[in-house]
Design a protein around this motif. Structure first.
Motif, mmCIF file in Angstrom:
data_model
loop_
_atom_site.group_PDB
_atom_site.id
_atom_site.type_symbol
_atom_site.label_atom_id
_atom_site.label_comp_id
_atom_site.label_asym_id
_atom_site.label_seq_id
_atom_site.Cartn_x
_atom_site.Cartn_y
_atom_site.Cartn_z
ATOM 1 N N UNK A 140 0.802 -1.210 0.000
ATOM 2 C CA UNK A 140 0.000 0.000 0.000
ATOM 3 C C UNK A 140 0.843 1.273 0.000
ATOM 4 N N UNK A 141 2.170 1.161 0.103
ATOM 5 C CA UNK A 141 2.993 2.356 0.217
ATOM 6 C C UNK A 141 3.006 3.147 -1.084
ATOM 7 N N UNK A 142 3.042 4.463 -0.955
ATOM 8 C CA UNK A 142 3.050 5.314 -2.141
ATOM 9 C C UNK A 142 4.371 5.204 -2.889
ATOM 10 N N UNK A 143 5.458 4.928 -2.196
ATOM 11 C CA UNK A 143 6.751 4.755 -2.853
ATOM 12 C C UNK A 143 6.676 3.658 -3.912
ATOM 13 N N UNK A 144 5.907 2.618 -3.623
ATOM 14 C CA UNK A 144 5.699 1.531 -4.583
ATOM 15 C C UNK A 144 4.651 1.919 -5.622
ATOM 16 N N UNK A 145 3.519 2.381 -5.152
ATOM 17 C CA UNK A 145 2.404 2.661 -6.062
ATOM 18 C C UNK A 145 2.690 3.764 -7.083
ATOM 19 N N UNK A 146 3.470 4.764 -6.689
ATOM 20 C CA UNK A 146 3.725 5.896 -7.585
ATOM 21 C C UNK A 146 4.487 5.486 -8.841
ATOM 22 N N UNK A 147 5.122 4.318 -8.800
ATOM 23 C CA UNK A 147 5.871 3.822 -9.947
ATOM 24 C C UNK A 147 5.009 2.969 -10.889
ATOM 25 N N UNK A 148 3.785 2.680 -10.484
ATOM 26 C CA UNK A 148 2.939 1.768 -11.260
ATOM 27 C C UNK A 148 2.161 2.510 -12.345
ATOM 28 N N UNK A 149 2.135 1.944 -13.541
ATOM 29 C CA UNK A 149 1.262 2.487 -14.596
ATOM 30 C C UNK A 149 -0.092 1.783 -14.599
ATOM 31 N N UNK A 150 -0.126 0.572 -14.045
ATOM 32 C CA UNK A 150 -1.396 -0.137 -13.906
ATOM 33 C C UNK A 150 -1.307 -1.097 -12.735
ATOM 34 N N UNK A 151 -2.462 -1.364 -12.123
ATOM 35 C CA UNK A 151 -2.501 -2.291 -10.988
ATOM 36 C C UNK A 151 -3.942 -2.707 -10.721
ATOM 37 N N UNK A 152 -4.084 -3.845 -10.071
ATOM 38 C CA UNK A 152 -5.390 -4.284 -9.595
ATOM 39 C C UNK A 152 -5.714 -3.550 -8.295
ATOM 40 N N UNK A 153 -6.929 -3.064 -8.194
ATOM 41 C CA UNK A 153 -7.399 -2.382 -6.985
ATOM 42 C C UNK A 153 -8.553 -3.206 -6.424
ATOM 43 N N UNK A 154 -8.393 -3.711 -5.207
ATOM 44 C CA UNK A 154 -9.297 -4.736 -4.679
ATOM 45 C C UNK A 154 -9.917 -4.328 -3.349
ATOM 46 N N UNK A 155 -11.221 -4.492 -3.255
ATOM 47 C CA UNK A 155 -11.915 -4.485 -1.962
ATOM 48 C C UNK A 155 -12.589 -5.849 -1.852
ATOM 49 N N UNK A 156 -12.016 -6.766 -1.080
ATOM 50 C CA UNK A 156 -12.526 -8.136 -1.056
ATOM 51 C C UNK A 156 -13.921 -8.280 -0.468
ATOM 52 N N UNK A 157 -14.299 -7.329 0.406
ATOM 53 C CA UNK A 157 -15.656 -7.336 0.952
ATOM 54 C C UNK A 157 -16.049 -5.881 1.208
ATOM 55 N N UNK A 158 -16.744 -5.299 0.244
ATOM 56 C CA UNK A 158 -17.191 -3.915 0.363
ATOM 57 C C UNK A 158 -18.559 -3.910 1.034
ATOM 58 N N UNK A 159 -18.652 -3.228 2.158
ATOM 59 C CA UNK A 159 -19.890 -3.237 2.920
ATOM 60 C C UNK A 159 -19.820 -4.200 4.087
ATOM 61 N N UNK A 160 -18.689 -4.184 4.780
ATOM 62 C CA UNK A 160 -18.525 -5.100 5.915
ATOM 63 C C UNK A 160 -19.596 -4.858 6.983
ATOM 64 N N UNK A 161 -19.973 -3.593 7.174
ATOM 65 C CA UNK A 161 -21.037 -3.297 8.148
ATOM 66 C C UNK A 161 -22.349 -3.945 7.727
#
Length: 269
Positions: free
Chosen positions: A76-97
């Motif tokens: 999740x660090x920005x140092x890693x993410x800022x270098x990415x041109x594409x990536x999978x973005x995942x919420x495995x369970x949206x709406x836990x409440x």
């Protein structure tokens, strides 16, 4: 060149598998609820679904890094993410409440982000077995049950002056600012849903506007945003006035307004 529509269908099967793991826990008495540092809940189902999704994405012929709500700090660090041109973005369970309340309004969300834009989206609803997916330039689709034929979905066309517009609100977040926004409309009808299903109501033409004037994270919206765009809608950052962007240093969204196919040019007719 990768066929993103075929890829979306493959990712849809991964989402179904994650949904099956979620339902195994949904049908038990012990959700294993923990509280994260931001006071949001985490359950066994979040963790189980994330494991299935990450394993499934890593087996695909198409490979991209994974950024997940339940991923590691390093991922999740920005140092890693800022270098990415594409990536999978995942919420495995949206709406836990909603999961904990057992009302069925929770989803599995998987998006592909390229250069700050969502170009592929998958949203799966485990309780109803409904699957939504999209690929940039190829359209948005719903599959109402396993093995059923995909159907193209389209957002409803409207103007902001129309009477009885259907305005989507969260089951868990209806604050004063949101109520004030809703009160601007002429006899609006309130549609209450949880998780990314709020945005799916716009994408499938069942509602018109969704004001989200409360905090969300990028993984909450990426998959549904991709689908809404292909259905003819949009999600506008309430701060910049432009389409919501992804892979910011802080993965928190600004407040936004999601629309179906708003047609303000019709007011001049």
């Amino acid at each position: 060149m990768t066929d993103y529509l075929k890829l979306a269908e493959e990712v849809g099967e991964i989402a179904r598998a994650a949904g099956a793991e979620i339902l195994k826990i949904y049908d038990t008495e012990d959700f294993g609820v923990e509280m994260k540092s931001d006071d949001s809940p985490l359950t066994k189902a979040d963790k189980a679904a994330n494991a299935v999704i990450e394993a499934g994405l890593k087996k695909l012929a198409f490979q991209a890094p994974i950024v997940s709500e339940e991923g590691t700090k390093e991922e999740m660090s920005y140092a890693t993410r800022s270098q990415l041109t594409r990536f999978w973005l995942v919420d495995p369970l949206d709406g836990t409440k909603e999961f904990i309340k057992r009302n069925g309004d929770f989803t599995v969300n998987i998006a592909l982000i390229e250069s700050g834009k969502p170009v592929l989206g998958v949203v799966f609803t485990p309780v109803t077995d409904e699957l939504f997916y999209s690929a940039a330039g190829k359209g948005a689709f719903e599959v109402l049950s396993p093995g059923a034929k995909p159907s193209r979905i389209f957002a409803a066309a409207f103007t902001m002056k129309d009477v009885n517009l259907k305005v989507v609100a969260s089951r868990s977040h209806l604050n004063e600012e949101t109520q004030n926004f809703i009160d601007r409309f002429d006899r609006p009808e309130l549609v209450q849903r949880g998780s990314s299903l709020k945005i799916m109501e716009l994408a499938r033409g069942n509602a018109h506007v969704y004001p989200r004037l409360a905090p969300t994270m990028e993984w909450d919206t990426g998959a549904a945003h991709a689908i809404l765009l292909e259905a003819g809608g949009k999600m506008v950052d309430d701060t910049t006035g432009k389409e919501l962007r992804y892979n910011k240093e802080i993965l928190r969204n600004n407040h936004f307004i999601a629309y179906g196919e708003v047609r303000e040019e019709l007011l001049a007719c």
